[in-house]
Enzyme design. Structure first.
Site: not given
Ligand code: SAH
Length: 344
Positions: A93, A106, A113, A117, A120, A334
């Site tokens: 996406e 974006c 991935c 996390c 996410c 995000c």
């Molecule tokens: N793998 C990289 C790039 C992904 S960026 C990273 O971890 O930074 C996506 C961003 O959204 C990251 O900062 C991630 O931690 C954040 N993110 C992931 N799940 C989220 C959620 N449920 N709510 C808000 N931010 C989230």
């Protein structure tokens, strides 16, 4: 034999290959212009080349493309989310957002991935493969064509960990910022990482003017390890040391991303501890009320906690912002990007 992925080649690589196969030098700039400035999806669109030459190119090279499998438009803010499908069937996406200063896209850097996390959606479904530089360019070109726009900003914040696909991501950055191509300013690009320490040092050595975002999401190792497996590999001291080295080397401010999760990391004590840890690092704190995903029961912090958290950071002298949520009605915010299973 598989054909060469022509849009992943930089100018000099294209020059060397064309030279090898006996093509004239001026063909390099013609073809590069079609591929990187105009963003064509086939050799047939290269109308200043003879049919014979187009056929020759077609037999030696491929132009990677992607199909729009689904397109959703937010009725709240006009944000557009695409589900793109590459030639091998894999999907990612990408999201286009409109700001006062222009359009920002974006993009995803991997299919799935590995980082896992827990908050996410990109981690759900696991990791499939890295995207090539040309596939990342394809996300940009396909969206630009479809919307008839030119983006001015790019964020590497879609699915995947950019620093886990280091070489391809760096190549993509060099291609997309090339003045003979899209000519996007490096200062208009943000790269987000969950904190791969060795790669942060490596990136520092490249001394690029992009914005590095670091997904911190916790004030200490104990909380960080609960939600981010990568925190077991690198502790916060090591991570923050790398961040400090990054800012020293590049003089660029780091943006620390902090998803506010109710009852997990959003207390005033958490804010105080965060500020203690970040003291002395040239940075900016970006708070994101956690976006809820259906597989998990994390809840957003309430407005009161958010306000108190912000005021602690401000009192301690940090630049702090709360990220505006765009595209929430189409799960385009995000941490909500995923592979084809995504439904609204
Ligand atoms: N793998 C990289 C790039 C992904 S960026 C990273 O971890 O930074 C996506 C961003 O959204 C990251 O900062 C991630 O931690 C954040 N993110 C992931 N799940 C989220 C959620 N449920 N709510 C808000 N931010 C989230």
């Amino acid at each position: 034999m598989s054909k060469t992925d022509i849009r992943s080649l930089d100018y000099r690589e294209l020059e060397a290959i064309f030279n090898n196969i006996g093509l004239k030098r001026f063909r390099v700039s013609q073809v590069y212009d079609w591929l990187h400035e105009k963003g064509v999806m086939s050799f047939d669109e290269m109308t200043n080349l003879s049919k014979q030459l187009r056929q020759q190119l077609e037999s030696e090279f491929e132009i990677k493309s992607c199909k729009i499998l689904r397109k959703l438009v937010s009725s709240i803010d006009g944000t557009v989310k695409y589900l793109f499908q590459f030639d091998d069937g894999s999907t990612v996406e990408s999201v286009v957002m409109k700001y006062k200063y222009g359009y920002s896209i974006c993009i995803s850097t991997q299919v799935g991935c590995k980082m896992g996390c827990s908050f996410c959606a990109s981690a759900i479904g696991g990791f499939q493969r890295n995207l090539t530089p040309s596939e990342m360019l394809c996300e940009v070109f396909t969206a630009q064509r479809d919307l008839n726009i030119k983006v001015s900003h790019i964020v590497l914040m879609g699915t995947g960990e950019p620093l886990d696909n280091y070489e391809n991501v760096l190549k993509f950055l060099r291609l997309v910022t090339d003045e003979k191509g899209q000519n996007i300013s490096m200062r208009h690009i943000s790269l987000s990482t969950c904190g791969l320490v060795e790669k942060i040092y490596k990136l520092a050595d490249e001394n690029l003017q992009l914005t590095l975002s670091v997904s911190l999401h916790a004030p200490n190792d104990e909380i960080r390890q609960k939600t981010m497996p990568v925190a077991k590999k690198y502790n916060m001291d090591e991570l923050l040391k790398a961040c400090k080295a990054y800012t020293d080397k590049t003089s660029r401010r780091i943006s620390f991303e902090y998803a506010m999760i109710k009852g997990v990391n959003d207390s005033v004590d958490n804010a105080e501890e965060l500020c203690r840890r970040l003291r002395g690092i040239l940075c900016h704190i970006n708070l994101i009320p956690v976006n809820e995903i259906k597989e998990r029961d994390y809840k957003k912090s309430d407005a009161e906690s958010l306000k108190s958290f912000v005021s602690v950071c401000e009192k301690r002298g940090f630049a702090v912002t709360v990220r505006r949520t765009l595209g929430s009605d189409i799960n385009a915010s995000c941490g909500q990007l995923r592979q084809s299973t995504g439904t609204v």
